[in-house]
Write a protein that holds these residues in place. Structure first.
Motif, PDB file in Angstrom:
ATOM      1  N   ARG A  75      -1.093   6.942   9.098  1.00 31.28           N
ATOM      2  CA  ARG A  75      -1.363   8.267   8.551  1.00 31.28           C
ATOM      3  C   ARG A  75      -0.725   9.351   9.413  1.00 31.28           C
ATOM      4  O   ARG A  75      -0.955   9.397  10.639  1.00 31.28           O
ATOM      5  N   TYR A 110      -6.323   5.473  14.266  1.00 27.36           N
ATOM      6  CA  TYR A 110      -5.732   5.301  12.928  1.00 27.36           C
ATOM      7  C   TYR A 110      -6.231   6.348  11.935  1.00 27.36           C
ATOM      8  O   TYR A 110      -5.737   6.424  10.820  1.00 27.36           O
ATOM      9  N   GLN A 127     -14.404  -2.904  12.541  1.00 27.77           N
ATOM     10  CA  GLN A 127     -12.949  -2.602  12.425  1.00 27.77           C
ATOM     11  C   GLN A 127     -12.063  -3.753  12.874  1.00 27.77           C
ATOM     12  O   GLN A 127     -11.023  -3.993  12.269  1.00 27.77           O
ATOM     13  N   TYR A 157      -3.981  -1.847   7.257  1.00 26.79           N
ATOM     14  CA  TYR A 157      -3.678  -0.643   8.038  1.00 26.79           C
ATOM     15  C   TYR A 157      -2.625   0.208   7.315  1.00 26.79           C
ATOM     16  O   TYR A 157      -1.603  -0.293   6.847  1.00 26.79           O
ATOM     17  N   ASP A 170     -16.748  -2.366   7.860  1.00 21.58           N
ATOM     18  CA  ASP A 170     -15.349  -2.183   7.458  1.00 21.58           C
ATOM     19  C   ASP A 170     -14.487  -2.925   8.464  1.00 21.58           C
ATOM     20  O   ASP A 170     -14.812  -2.974   9.660  1.00 21.58           O
ATOM     21  N   ARG A 197      -6.204   6.517   3.379  1.00 31.88           N
ATOM     22  CA  ARG A 197      -5.059   5.599   3.252  1.00 31.88           C
ATOM     23  C   ARG A 197      -4.024   6.211   2.316  1.00 31.88           C
ATOM     24  O   ARG A 197      -4.371   7.012   1.448  1.00 31.88           O
TER      25      ARG A 197
HETATM   26  N1  5AD Z   1      -5.671   2.483   7.459  1.00 36.81           N
HETATM   27  C1  5AD Z   1      -6.523   1.574   6.935  1.00 36.81           C
HETATM   28  N2  5AD Z   1      -7.840   1.745   6.887  1.00 36.81           N
HETATM   29  C2  5AD Z   1      -8.340   2.875   7.411  1.00 36.81           C
HETATM   30  N3  5AD Z   1      -9.596   3.324   7.520  1.00 36.81           N
HETATM   31  C3  5AD Z   1      -9.568   4.533   8.108  1.00 36.81           C
HETATM   32  N4  5AD Z   1      -8.307   4.891   8.383  1.00 36.81           N
HETATM   33  C4  5AD Z   1      -7.522   3.857   7.964  1.00 36.81           C
HETATM   34  C5  5AD Z   1      -6.132   3.636   7.990  1.00 36.81           C
HETATM   35  N5  5AD Z   1      -5.283   4.527   8.514  1.00 36.81           N
HETATM   36  C6  5AD Z   1     -10.765   2.558   7.081  1.00 36.81           C
HETATM   37  C7  5AD Z   1     -11.725   2.259   8.244  1.00 36.81           C
HETATM   38  C8  5AD Z   1     -12.862   3.182   7.952  1.00 36.81           C
HETATM   39  C9  5AD Z   1     -12.845   3.249   6.438  1.00 36.81           C
HETATM   40  C10 5AD Z   1     -13.548   4.398   5.842  1.00 36.81           C
HETATM   41  O1  5AD Z   1     -11.477   3.313   6.134  1.00 36.81           O
HETATM   42  O2  5AD Z   1     -12.123   0.920   8.141  1.00 36.81           O
HETATM   43  O3  5AD Z   1     -14.102   2.700   8.447  1.00 36.81           O
END
Ligand code: 5AD
Ligand code: SF4
Length: 567
Positions: free
Chosen positions: A431, A226, A357, A428, A395, A85
């Protein structure tokens, strides 16, 4: 022959018998002599990063570097970073900024950025932050001593010539897309295996010496839209089972009571014998077979060590390890064979971290998760059918592009329906380099993401309370790992720990208000348990031991109990 620059020797290869030498897939190299350099290493992000840092620490310590507690005392400052993140990257960048101020004020430091941010941002990071001397991606950490050495050498040389470096000396090791080019090449180039194999087995290198991580799989082939991990950590690569079992044995010999096997999609572990590439007479890691492999019945696959086989082998090989656990499970390819091994092996923890998720099929499809909500639920009920006392964590992401109120409500419903002991909930974060950032507008406003985050936490808190309350009255094994003073207690001192779940403090005593100290530990199912102790010393006896505890009270994320032998 040795070259002398001021008080530092640069030693040529003819001196190899007398100095530490790193050799591996990338060749041998020599290091600079001088007083031991002081290194500060800070780690951001996941358990994989924590393990990487432990290995880096062991590797540099063996070469004579000395680790220090604060960056103020250090000559080499290393940040092992996370890119999942934006917030995680911002934290690391702010540290990089602070070191930049010190360097501009004239301090002679080496600053290195390691891990996922180095890999993701690459040389752009060097351009924007000229104070960074070295970059080392997660697949190249075996080369770190060489990189530090290169920077030191170049500095020593320019000092020796009295030259002010016009272009700062910098060292870079990044994988780019190397790991996805070809499985044979990737295996042959896989110097990282030598880093895993060179583990120091030094319990003092870990905050909780009785607990250790072991990597079984690196990288990820899933490409959730993501996620940066498939880009930063590369293709899924499985370590040879013999290496893993041996590492577990040596950790057990060094006193580990708990081993956590690590992989981004840990249940994808699969090693096919006979086709394994050998490098320097040693079996090499193997690039994952692709997702289609999981549609075959495991028995049909000839001479393969599956994840279930591996769990069983480790369980049998290290009876002194009271707890064998694994993270993170990918919910779709989780075979009944694994559940059967979990049921039959008493020291394998019946705990699953299997992220859902989202609770909306539309969002899961845009995330490319590869399953529907119905399939996820069926997986969870299958788990509880085989393992009625299992615990489940996960998660969840809120505010993924296009997430409507109804999609969000569906996620809340999923958390109401399924017995999650906890969920790590994330807003979210788009990235760079991922499919989602290119394909979908980040159209959920930040205040809506924040609201959904808090609302989902409240729903999760109710579910957590139900899950924890159901354990009250039972007697369970607790592995203690910390001590804390009650927040309101005058006995509160430095060194007491806060109880944390996913970085959030779980506050306050659960027992009577009169006791002032608690020892804190975890059940096999990863439920946090606090036990009141009359004073600090009696609390501090417990970390590193397993005790039977009768559970007497609960909070949403915490159980209270009494040690049976004390009753
Ligand atoms: N934005 C938010 N959460 C994310 N994760 C992975 N990429 C992103 C993102 N771009 C979270 C997912 C993953 C955890 C390790 O981080 O929930 O399982
Ligand atoms: Fe990222 Fe998905 Fe791989 Fe997990 S399974 S590391 S979320 S791409």
């Amino acid at each position: 022959m040795a070259l002398r620059f001021r008080n530092i020797d640069i030693i040529s290869t003819s001196w190899l018998g007398r100095i530490p030498v790193i050799s591996g897939a990338h060749g041998a190299f020599v290091i600079l002599r001088g007083p031991p350099m002081r290194v500060y290493l800070e780690t951001f992000g996941c358990q994989m990063n924590e393990l990487d840092s432990e290995l880096v620490r062991g590797q540099l310590t063996a070469l004579g570097y000395r680790f220090v507690e604060t960056d103020a005392d250090a000559q080499v400052v290393l940040y092992n970073t996370c890119s999942v993140r934006e917030l995680a990257e911002q934290k690391a960048l702010s540290r990089v900024g602070t070191v930049g101020v010190r360097k501009r004020a004239g301090e002679d430091l080496i600053l290195g950025v390691l891990g996922c941010m180095a890999e993701r941002d690459g040389v752009d990071l060097l351009r924007r932050h000229p104070q960074v001397d070295l970059l080392c991606g997660p697949s190249d950490l075996d080369r770190l001593p060489q990189l530090i050495d290169n920077v030191r050498r170049a500095r020593a040389a320019s000092e020796a010539h009295g030259a002010v470096a016009e272009r700062p000396s910098r060292a870079v090791a990044l994988a780019g897309n190397r790991s996805r080019r070809s499985s044979t090449l990737a295996a042959a180039e896989d110097g990282l295996e030598s880093l895993d194999l060179s583990r120091a087995f030094d319990p003092s290198a870990r905050e909780t010496p009785w607990s250790a991580y072991v990597r079984i799989t690196r990288g990820c082939n899933k490409f959730c839209t993501y996620c940066v991990v498939p880009y930063t950590r590369g293709a899924e690569v499985h370590r040879p089972p013999e290496h893993i079992v041996d590492e577990c044995r040596r950790l057990a010999d060094a006193g580990a009571l708990e081993i956590t096997l690590l992989g981004q999609t840990v249940n994808h572990y699969r090693y096919t014998h006979g086709t394994a590439v050998t490098v320097d007479g040693r079996a090499a890691p193997q690039v994952g077979p692709g997702l289609r492999a999981f549609r075959d019945a495991p028995a049909a696959v000839v001479d393969t060590t599956t994840f279930a086989d591996l769990l069983f082998r480790i369980h049998e090989a290290v009876p002194s390890v009271a707890r064998l656990r694994f993270v993170t499970s990918y919910p779709r390819d989780f075979g009944v064979d694994v559940l059967q091994v979990m049921r039959d092996c008493p020291r394998i923890c019946r705990y699953l971290h299997a992220p859902a998720q989202s609770g909306s099929d539309a969002v899961l499809a845009r995330m490319n998760r590869g399953y529907t909500v119905g399939e996820y639920e069926a997986f969870v009920w299958r788990v509880f059918e085989h393992l009625p006392d299992a615990t489940l964590a996960g998660d969840l992401i809120v505010g993924f592009p296009g997430e409507t109120d109804a999609d969000f409500e569906a996620t809340c419903d999923l958390v109401r329906r399924l017995p999650f002991k906890n969920n790590f909930i994330f807003k979210y974060s788009p990235r760079p380099g991922t499919v989602a950032i290119d394909r979908f507008a980040d159209d959920v406003p930040d205040e809506v993401k924040r609201w959904r985050n808090n609302a989902l936490l409240a729903v999760q808190s109710e579910t957590s309370a139900r899950v924890h309350a159901a354990w009250v009255g039972r007697t369970v094994d607790v592995l203690f790992d910390g001590v804390r003073a009650h927040a309101a207690s005058p006995a509160r001192t430095a060194g007491a720990v806060a109880v944390r779940v996913g970085g959030r403090a779980v506050d306050g005593p659960v027992g009577g208000a009169s006791e002032r100290w608690q020892a804190v530990g975890r059940t096999k199912g990863d439920l946090i348990v606090a036990v009141d102790r009359p004073d600090g010393p009696s609390a501090r006896e417990l970390p590193g031991t397993v005790r039977e505890v009768r559970l007497t009270a609960s909070r949403p994320l915490l159980l209270a109990g009494t040690i049976v032998s004390d009753e």
